[in-house]
Design an enzyme around this catalytic site. Sequence first.
Site, PDB file in Angstrom:
ATOM      1  N   ARG A 240       0.842  -1.191   0.000  1.00 16.15           N
ATOM      2  CA  ARG A 240       0.000   0.000   0.000  1.00 16.15           C
ATOM      3  C   ARG A 240       0.886   1.252   0.000  1.00 16.15           C
ATOM      4  O   ARG A 240       1.878   1.324   0.730  1.00 16.15           O
ATOM      5  CB  ARG A 240      -0.892   0.037   1.243  1.00 16.15           C
ATOM      6  CG  ARG A 240      -2.084  -0.909   1.185  1.00 16.15           C
ATOM      7  CD  ARG A 240      -3.103  -0.499   0.110  1.00 16.15           C
ATOM      8  NE  ARG A 240      -4.261  -1.376   0.044  1.00 16.15           N
ATOM      9  CZ  ARG A 240      -4.381  -2.423  -0.773  1.00 16.15           C
ATOM     10  NH1 ARG A 240      -3.415  -2.765  -1.598  1.00 16.15           N
ATOM     11  NH2 ARG A 240      -5.496  -3.139  -0.771  1.00 16.15           N
ATOM     12  N   GLU A 269      -3.444   7.218  -5.212  1.00 20.21           N
ATOM     13  CA  GLU A 269      -3.944   6.471  -6.380  1.00 20.21           C
ATOM     14  C   GLU A 269      -5.332   6.962  -6.786  1.00 20.21           C
ATOM     15  O   GLU A 269      -6.109   7.330  -5.906  1.00 20.21           O
ATOM     16  CB  GLU A 269      -4.005   4.977  -6.036  1.00 20.21           C
ATOM     17  CG  GLU A 269      -2.629   4.401  -5.839  1.00 20.21           C
ATOM     18  CD  GLU A 269      -2.662   2.914  -5.509  1.00 20.21           C
ATOM     19  OE1 GLU A 269      -3.701   2.265  -5.703  1.00 20.21           O
ATOM     20  OE2 GLU A 269      -1.628   2.409  -5.055  1.00 20.21           O
ATOM     21  N   HIS A 287      -0.686  -0.406  -9.760  1.00 20.97           N
ATOM     22  CA  HIS A 287      -1.417  -1.260  -8.797  1.00 20.97           C
ATOM     23  C   HIS A 287      -2.011  -2.489  -9.504  1.00 20.97           C
ATOM     24  O   HIS A 287      -3.229  -2.662  -9.544  1.00 20.97           O
ATOM     25  CB  HIS A 287      -2.519  -0.465  -8.080  1.00 20.97           C
ATOM     26  CG  HIS A 287      -2.956  -1.118  -6.794  1.00 20.97           C
ATOM     27  ND1 HIS A 287      -3.371  -0.417  -5.693  1.00 20.97           N
ATOM     28  CD2 HIS A 287      -3.045  -2.434  -6.434  1.00 20.97           C
ATOM     29  CE1 HIS A 287      -3.704  -1.260  -4.721  1.00 20.97           C
ATOM     30  NE2 HIS A 287      -3.513  -2.495  -5.146  1.00 20.97           N
TER      31      HIS A 287
HETATM   32  C1  DGY Z   1      -5.712  -6.183  -2.735  1.00 23.03           C
HETATM   33  O1  DGY Z   1      -6.495  -7.100  -2.944  1.00 23.03           O
HETATM   34  O2  DGY Z   1      -5.604  -5.656  -1.651  1.00 23.03           O
HETATM   35  C2  DGY Z   1      -4.872  -5.768  -3.895  1.00 23.03           C
HETATM   36  O3  DGY Z   1      -4.036  -4.720  -3.570  1.00 23.03           O
HETATM   37  C3  DGY Z   1      -5.736  -5.395  -5.076  1.00 23.03           C
HETATM   38  O4  DGY Z   1      -6.469  -4.250  -4.738  1.00 23.03           O
END
Ligand code: DGY
Length: 320
Positions: A240, A269, A287
């Site tokens: 993240r 993002e 991402h």
């Molecule tokens: C998640 O599933 O957390 C991945 O980052 C895709 O959003």
Amino acid sequence: MPENNRTKLLIARRVPNAVASRAVSEFRAYVTESDMDAWSVVDFCKKHDVPAVLIGKKSGLQEDHIAALPSTVKIIANASAGVDHMNVAFALERGIVVTNAPDALTECTADFSMLLVLAACRRASEYERIMRSGWGKSFGMTEMLGTRVNGKTLGIVGFGRIGRAVAKRAQAFGMKVAYTDIQRASPALENGAMFYPSLEELLPHSQVLTLHVPGGGTPLMTKKEFGLLPEGAVFVNAARGALVNEDALYEALTSGHLFGAGLDVYRNEPHVDVRFAGLQNVFLTPHMASATIETRDQMGFTALDNIAAVLDGQKALNPV
Ligand code: DGY
């Protein structure tokens, strides 16, 4: 919403066709064609008294949205591992079950993290750009050199499913693995990886560092933490963006303290801090770590399995 005897379900994010077909065959499902925002989800639930909703990032339900949901809503299923886009604690307080899809994306996210490691170490972004602009000049023995992964230590922050799957891949590339987590893993799960009880202790040993912890809260990686990495380290983040102070990362990349970075996630993002786009030594992706046909199907199926279990009066398979 089609009329039949099955239970109502709102699929509020665009899902793969296989997932939509299954939803429609098993439930009285309304499947959106584009990701719904949170208030549209609330309005829909109110209008149709649905007991189950499958959401994604765009319909990140916060406290005021959850408070406005009708009491018919029993489960909010996320077709993702991360649930930082919604207020889980408040939903649970209201007696709504929240689920995620933690196993579905382990392998593909680990593959992608390794891709970022290799791309950042081996200057993939620069080489690609050279080729796309026509190449035209052979490189000498000392030019455009990357840094070798074999023999280096990969520091893993967060030794959960994804962290451990990355460790296996790194070991196959001849890397040593070190990690930190809240607690030490069993010897079987550790599989030869070296445990450090804190991030501060792990960092100086991490020639390559990769993050595999949930987002939220204050950033883990600030100027101080980047400073603790060895000179010439490589930084990778497919977890993240909120885990990183991007000013500190930018400074570490431009000062030469870091050799490079591989980034799939960002603070703001779907926008990237344009300063990163101007750097040669970063490999950037939007991402996409879980973005394979198979994994995206599996993420959706997991959400449906959770919904089916909860609406059937059973325990959720992946409660958050
Ligand atoms: C998640 O599933 O957390 C991945 O980052 C895709 O959003």
